[in-house]
Design a protein around this motif. Sequence first.
Motif, PDB file in Angstrom:
ATOM      1  N   ARG A 142    -131.789  41.710 -49.561  1.00  8.89           N
ATOM      2  CA  ARG A 142    -132.049  40.269 -49.508  1.00  8.89           C
ATOM      3  C   ARG A 142    -133.137  39.929 -48.475  1.00  8.89           C
ATOM      4  O   ARG A 142    -133.994  39.078 -48.718  1.00  8.89           O
ATOM      5  CB  ARG A 142    -130.742  39.533 -49.183  1.00  8.89           C
ATOM      6  CG  ARG A 142    -130.858  38.029 -49.322  1.00  8.89           C
ATOM      7  CD  ARG A 142    -129.512  37.333 -49.184  1.00  8.89           C
ATOM      8  NE  ARG A 142    -128.953  37.449 -47.842  1.00  8.89           N
ATOM      9  CZ  ARG A 142    -127.881  38.160 -47.532  1.00  8.89           C
ATOM     10  NH1 ARG A 142    -127.220  38.815 -48.499  1.00  8.89           N
ATOM     11  NH2 ARG A 142    -127.431  38.228 -46.297  1.00  8.89           N
ATOM     12  N   ASP A 143    -133.130  40.625 -47.329  1.00  5.78           N
ATOM     13  CA  ASP A 143    -134.179  40.384 -46.323  1.00  5.78           C
ATOM     14  C   ASP A 143    -135.558  40.839 -46.813  1.00  5.78           C
ATOM     15  O   ASP A 143    -136.576  40.232 -46.451  1.00  5.78           O
ATOM     16  CB  ASP A 143    -133.828  41.096 -45.022  1.00  5.78           C
ATOM     17  CG  ASP A 143    -132.712  40.380 -44.260  1.00  5.78           C
ATOM     18  OD1 ASP A 143    -132.350  39.252 -44.667  1.00  5.78           O
ATOM     19  OD2 ASP A 143    -132.209  40.937 -43.266  1.00  5.78           O
ATOM     20  N   LEU A 144    -135.562  41.895 -47.631  1.00  5.01           N
ATOM     21  CA  LEU A 144    -136.854  42.316 -48.187  1.00  5.01           C
ATOM     22  C   LEU A 144    -137.418  41.253 -49.124  1.00  5.01           C
ATOM     23  O   LEU A 144    -138.638  41.047 -49.193  1.00  5.01           O
ATOM     24  CB  LEU A 144    -136.690  43.634 -48.942  1.00  5.01           C
ATOM     25  CG  LEU A 144    -136.546  44.919 -48.120  1.00  5.01           C
ATOM     26  CD1 LEU A 144    -136.383  46.124 -49.044  1.00  5.01           C
ATOM     27  CD2 LEU A 144    -137.750  45.136 -47.207  1.00  5.01           C
ATOM     28  N   LEU A 145    -136.542  40.551 -49.839  1.00  6.67           N
ATOM     29  CA  LEU A 145    -136.994  39.506 -50.747  1.00  6.67           C
ATOM     30  C   LEU A 145    -137.471  38.260 -50.001  1.00  6.67           C
ATOM     31  O   LEU A 145    -138.489  37.660 -50.361  1.00  6.67           O
ATOM     32  CB  LEU A 145    -135.863  39.117 -51.712  1.00  6.67           C
ATOM     33  CG  LEU A 145    -135.626  40.032 -52.909  1.00  6.67           C
ATOM     34  CD1 LEU A 145    -134.392  39.569 -53.676  1.00  6.67           C
ATOM     35  CD2 LEU A 145    -136.831  40.039 -53.831  1.00  6.67           C
ATOM     36  N   LEU A 146    -136.758  37.882 -48.947  1.00 11.90           N
ATOM     37  CA  LEU A 146    -137.025  36.608 -48.286  1.00 11.90           C
ATOM     38  C   LEU A 146    -138.033  36.724 -47.130  1.00 11.90           C
ATOM     39  O   LEU A 146    -138.667  35.734 -46.775  1.00 11.90           O
ATOM     40  CB  LEU A 146    -135.720  36.012 -47.746  1.00 11.90           C
ATOM     41  CG  LEU A 146    -134.671  35.654 -48.806  1.00 11.90           C
ATOM     42  CD1 LEU A 146    -133.365  35.204 -48.138  1.00 11.90           C
ATOM     43  CD2 LEU A 146    -135.194  34.545 -49.724  1.00 11.90           C
ATOM     44  N   GLY A 147    -138.167  37.874 -46.538  1.00  7.76           N
ATOM     45  CA  GLY A 147    -138.990  38.002 -45.338  1.00  7.76           C
ATOM     46  C   GLY A 147    -140.455  38.300 -45.643  1.00  7.76           C
ATOM     47  O   GLY A 147    -140.782  38.914 -46.659  1.00  7.76           O
ATOM     48  N   GLN A 148    -141.297  37.839 -44.747  1.00  6.03           N
ATOM     49  CA  GLN A 148    -142.726  38.131 -44.830  1.00  6.03           C
ATOM     50  C   GLN A 148    -143.127  39.275 -43.905  1.00  6.03           C
ATOM     51  O   GLN A 148    -144.134  39.932 -44.127  1.00  6.03           O
ATOM     52  CB  GLN A 148    -143.531  36.876 -44.471  1.00  6.03           C
ATOM     53  CG  GLN A 148    -145.034  37.008 -44.621  1.00  6.03           C
ATOM     54  CD  GLN A 148    -145.463  37.258 -46.059  1.00  6.03           C
ATOM     55  OE1 GLN A 148    -144.906  36.674 -46.999  1.00  6.03           O
ATOM     56  NE2 GLN A 148    -146.418  38.141 -46.254  1.00  6.03           N
ATOM     57  N   TYR A 149    -142.319  39.503 -42.870  1.00  8.89           N
ATOM     58  CA  TYR A 149    -142.588  40.575 -41.906  1.00  8.89           C
ATOM     59  C   TYR A 149    -141.520  41.646 -42.023  1.00  8.89           C
ATOM     60  O   TYR A 149    -140.341  41.365 -42.269  1.00  8.89           O
ATOM     61  CB  TYR A 149    -142.615  40.032 -40.484  1.00  8.89           C
ATOM     62  CG  TYR A 149    -143.749  39.089 -40.218  1.00  8.89           C
ATOM     63  CD1 TYR A 149    -145.014  39.559 -39.891  1.00  8.89           C
ATOM     64  CD2 TYR A 149    -143.555  37.701 -40.299  1.00  8.89           C
ATOM     65  CE1 TYR A 149    -146.059  38.688 -39.650  1.00  8.89           C
ATOM     66  CE2 TYR A 149    -144.596  36.835 -40.061  1.00  8.89           C
ATOM     67  CZ  TYR A 149    -145.843  37.325 -39.736  1.00  8.89           C
ATOM     68  OH  TYR A 149    -146.876  36.456 -39.502  1.00  8.89           O
ATOM     69  N   TYR A 150    -141.947  42.882 -41.863  1.00  7.86           N
ATOM     70  CA  TYR A 150    -141.033  44.018 -41.888  1.00  7.86           C
ATOM     71  C   TYR A 150    -141.286  44.848 -40.632  1.00  7.86           C
ATOM     72  O   TYR A 150    -142.232  45.642 -40.579  1.00  7.86           O
ATOM     73  CB  TYR A 150    -141.258  44.851 -43.159  1.00  7.86           C
ATOM     74  CG  TYR A 150    -140.315  46.029 -43.289  1.00  7.86           C
ATOM     75  CD1 TYR A 150    -139.008  45.836 -43.732  1.00  7.86           C
ATOM     76  CD2 TYR A 150    -140.727  47.313 -42.971  1.00  7.86           C
ATOM     77  CE1 TYR A 150    -138.151  46.910 -43.858  1.00  7.86           C
ATOM     78  CE2 TYR A 150    -139.876  48.383 -43.090  1.00  7.86           C
ATOM     79  CZ  TYR A 150    -138.593  48.183 -43.532  1.00  7.86           C
ATOM     80  OH  TYR A 150    -137.717  49.242 -43.640  1.00  7.86           O
ATOM     81  N   PHE A 151    -140.421  44.657 -39.624  1.00  9.13           N
ATOM     82  CA  PHE A 151    -140.584  45.330 -38.330  1.00  9.13           C
ATOM     83  C   PHE A 151    -142.024  45.182 -37.814  1.00  9.13           C
ATOM     84  O   PHE A 151    -142.712  46.166 -37.505  1.00  9.13           O
ATOM     85  CB  PHE A 151    -140.196  46.810 -38.427  1.00  9.13           C
ATOM     86  CG  PHE A 151    -138.732  47.034 -38.663  1.00  9.13           C
ATOM     87  CD1 PHE A 151    -137.822  46.835 -37.646  1.00  9.13           C
ATOM     88  CD2 PHE A 151    -138.262  47.420 -39.911  1.00  9.13           C
ATOM     89  CE1 PHE A 151    -136.456  47.043 -37.856  1.00  9.13           C
ATOM     90  CE2 PHE A 151    -136.915  47.627 -40.136  1.00  9.13           C
ATOM     91  CZ  PHE A 151    -136.002  47.438 -39.109  1.00  9.13           C
ATOM     92  N   SER A 182    -132.197  41.897 -40.428  1.00  8.35           N
ATOM     93  CA  SER A 182    -131.974  43.344 -40.534  1.00  8.35           C
ATOM     94  C   SER A 182    -133.291  44.116 -40.612  1.00  8.35           C
ATOM     95  O   SER A 182    -133.317  45.317 -40.316  1.00  8.35           O
ATOM     96  CB  SER A 182    -131.123  43.644 -41.764  1.00  8.35           C
ATOM     97  OG  SER A 182    -131.810  43.265 -42.941  1.00  8.35           O
ATOM     98  N   THR A 183    -134.350  43.462 -41.024  1.00 13.04           N
ATOM     99  CA  THR A 183    -135.662  44.099 -41.100  1.00 13.04           C
ATOM    100  C   THR A 183    -136.584  43.623 -39.981  1.00 13.04           C
ATOM    101  O   THR A 183    -137.813  43.646 -40.120  1.00 13.04           O
ATOM    102  CB  THR A 183    -136.324  43.791 -42.449  1.00 13.04           C
ATOM    103  OG1 THR A 183    -136.442  42.375 -42.601  1.00 13.04           O
ATOM    104  CG2 THR A 183    -135.515  44.357 -43.590  1.00 13.04           C
ATOM    105  N   GLY A 184    -136.026  43.230 -38.864  1.00 12.12           N
ATOM    106  CA  GLY A 184    -136.830  42.717 -37.766  1.00 12.12           C
ATOM    107  C   GLY A 184    -136.894  41.203 -37.813  1.00 12.12           C
ATOM    108  O   GLY A 184    -136.415  40.565 -38.763  1.00 12.12           O
ATOM    109  N   ASP A 185    -137.480  40.618 -36.785  1.00  8.32           N
ATOM    110  CA  ASP A 185    -137.586  39.168 -36.730  1.00  8.32           C
ATOM    111  C   ASP A 185    -138.605  38.654 -37.719  1.00  8.32           C
ATOM    112  O   ASP A 185    -139.474  39.388 -38.207  1.00  8.32           O
ATOM    113  CB  ASP A 185    -137.962  38.717 -35.309  1.00  8.32           C
ATOM    114  CG  ASP A 185    -136.816  38.974 -34.326  1.00  8.32           C
ATOM    115  OD1 ASP A 185    -135.705  38.514 -34.587  1.00  8.32           O
ATOM    116  OD2 ASP A 185    -137.061  39.676 -33.328  1.00  8.32           O
ATOM    117  N   SER A 186    -138.518  37.377 -37.991  1.00  8.69           N
ATOM    118  CA  SER A 186    -139.389  36.761 -38.992  1.00  8.69           C
ATOM    119  C   SER A 186    -140.774  36.434 -38.457  1.00  8.69           C
ATOM    120  O   SER A 186    -141.583  35.860 -39.163  1.00  8.69           O
ATOM    121  CB  SER A 186    -138.742  35.472 -39.523  1.00  8.69           C
ATOM    122  OG  SER A 186    -138.511  34.566 -38.452  1.00  8.69           O
TER     123      SER A 186
END
Length: 381
Positions: A142-151, A182-186
């Motif tokens: 879900r974080d991969l879908l919603l987030g623009q930053y990954y770590f 879970s994939t770092g901050d936004s």
Amino acid sequence: MAEVRSSGKSIDQLLEKVLCMNILSSDYFRDLLRLKTYHEVIDEIYNQVDHVEPWMTGNCRGPSTAFCLLYKFFTMKLTVKQMHGLLKHVDSPYIRAVGFLYLRYHADPKTLWSWYEPYLKDDEEFSPGSSGKMTTMGVYVRDLLLGQYYFDTLLPRIPVPVMRTIVSNLENMKFPTKPSGSTGDSSRGSEETARRPPSVKASLSVSFGQRAPHRASTRDSSPIRRTLTSPPYDARRSPSYRRSQSRDREGDRERERGSRDRDRDRDRDRERRYDYDRERERGRRYDDYDRERERRSRRDRERSRSRSRSRSKSHGRRSPARDDVSKDKKTSHVSSNLAKLKDIYGDLSSSQENGNYDSEAPRGGGTGAEEVIRLGGSSWR
């Protein structure tokens, strides 16, 4: 079997430039050339990967093992069957996580929901980061879908209409529509990233002249660096601070202008000295040439005078022997003429004895002794 439907972008456009360059220049990625099949790469993930961050942690440098293997999958262009094998793999959650990352970077954004929707409720736990913080596979997806930053790296942007559809579907399934972290901050430069111990990540891009993205923001966001190097926000906006900054800039401009003027004057003086020396050398050469020409003309005049004097002396000096010889030649010539005349007209003494000749002589007018005397001159008589 058909390949996974891609977004149509090249690999260099999918990953951040710094991360992509560091992957291609790493020794580990070159060593992956020995892996030829899909199953060999899966075995490498199982044996080597313990987190799915893009960068290595601690006192190591370079891209992480997971992202080097992910780039290896990019070059292999996985099929739909191989992708299902990755997402349903039971040996390691990191094999599944690499599969979800492959879809997030490479797949068409319109097909992401159909790939991710069956795994939104997956409760397998693992730690995506190196900090050891645990989460479930469903939250990670879900974080991969919603987030623009990954770590602290950028993910490919999902178009706004597609994102609206994903958010609407999550709301219908009663899932949160904000990243859980879970994939770092936004956003980049978080306090958690700033508190990391310094590592060699700041110089990851060796020979590329670029800096790892999250380290650049860490330098600016660190509270210790902020208090030491940069003044407070209010101080920067104060009129006195701005006046001091403008004075410093004006002083720098004046110093730069003065140095340029000094350099220009120095160059001009150097050119003038060079021109003066060249003109003086040219004048010296002309003077030497004039003196040499005058010396040669004087020498020629002296030579001509000496030759004329020698010729006049030789003409004035005639020997008496030569004069006597000329006189003898003249008398011999006269005597020869007299002898010829005597032969023609006879001797004068014989002509006096002849009376007829004496009486006829005055009558002839053009013959006789008078004609002989006239021809011979006074010296003959």
